[in-house]
Design an enzyme around this catalytic site. Structure first.
Site, mmCIF file in Angstrom:
data_model
loop_
_atom_site.group_PDB
_atom_site.id
_atom_site.type_symbol
_atom_site.label_atom_id
_atom_site.label_comp_id
_atom_site.label_asym_id
_atom_site.label_seq_id
_atom_site.Cartn_x
_atom_site.Cartn_y
_atom_site.Cartn_z
ATOM 1 N N SER A 66 0.839 -1.202 0.000
ATOM 2 C CA SER A 66 0.000 0.000 0.000
ATOM 3 C C SER A 66 0.871 1.248 0.000
ATOM 4 O O SER A 66 1.978 1.240 0.557
ATOM 5 C CB SER A 66 -0.906 0.021 1.243
ATOM 6 N N TYR B 192 -1.626 -0.510 10.652
ATOM 7 C CA TYR B 192 -1.746 -0.897 9.242
ATOM 8 C C TYR B 192 -0.504 -0.512 8.451
ATOM 9 O O TYR B 192 0.038 -1.325 7.692
ATOM 10 C CB TYR B 192 -2.990 -0.248 8.639
#
Length: 249
Positions: A142, A155
């Site tokens: 990501s 995350y």
């Protein structure tokens, strides 16, 4: 001849979103695809049905990538159905943005177990399945590792680990003819981002303002990159982290 003809690909977390898009695109390029899912059988069956309706080959296999026995069964069923594995897409992932004051042990382990341990267990099984011919491992990371948004410590930490693991394994596995690369999407419109409340939020507006191409992504913006990394077109690439974000850095 399609560029992935006679190849077999396992895509984890492929019942919806980016994973489903990748699974369908790999199948369109000729690969037989295993659609892994943890809980969404309906979604996985829908992806398989769409692939087979278009003349492709696919099966759905349930299993949590965070559980070694499930991963072992996933690869055993893949071998039984299609005779081997050539491509692994480590797409399965979970996320939740949490301020530091609200971080808990349970939430830490929930995200790290799937996003990091799951990737390692699936990669381990793939290495054992590829054999002498080698293969391609594609990790879905990501752009949070670059933009580091507030409240994403857990995350972003998992995806930072994915980026590092990608480069470690590219060096470790190169001699076995196994290439390891990562795709780092920006914000993509999926069922998950809708459920999390990102779509239509101030966060989306801010992302679009800072994106040179002026919009968030769609699964079909990401899937062709996975096809490229799975194919011989990328045979000289390993250890690469491809930022697929419309220009966000």
């Amino acid at each position: 001849m399609k560029k992935l003809e006679n190849k077999v690909a396992v895509v984890t977390g492929a019942s919806k979103g980016i994973g489903a898009g990748i699974a369908k695109s790999l199948a369109s390029a000729g690969a037989a695809v295993v659609v892994n899912y943890a809980s969404d059988k309906t979604g996985a069956d829908k992806v398989v049905a769409e692939i087979t309706a278009n003349g492709g080959k696919a099966i759905a296999v349930q299993g949590s990538v965070a559980v070694k026995a499930d991963v072992d069964r996933l690869f055993a069923e893949t071998t039984e159905a299609f005779g081997g594995v050539d491509v692994l897409v480590n797409n399965a992932g979970v996320y939740q943005f949490t301020p530091i004051e609200a971080v808990t042990e349970d939430e830490f382990h929930r995200q790290f177990n799937t996003n990091v341990l799951g990737l390692l267990l699936a990669s381990q099984a793939a290495v054992n399945s590829f054999g002498d011919k080698g293969g391609s491992i594609i990790n879905v990371s990501s752009t949070v590792t670059r933009i580091t948004p507030p409240q994403s410590a857990i995350y972003t930490g998992t995806k930072g680990a994915v980026d590092s693991i990608t480069q470690v394994l590219s060096k470790e596995l190169g001699a076995k003819k196994i290439r390891v690369n990562a795709i780092n999407p920006g914000m993509v419109e999926t069922e998950g981002t809708h459920t999390a409340g990102f779509i239509g939020s101030d966060f989306q507006i801010e992302i679009e303002k800072t994106t040179p191409l002026g919009r968030i992504g769609q699964p079909d913006d990401i899937a062709p990159i996975a096809v490229f990394l799975a194919s011989d077109d990328s045979r000289w690439l390993t250890g690469e982290i491809i930022i697929a974000s419309g220009g966000v850095r």
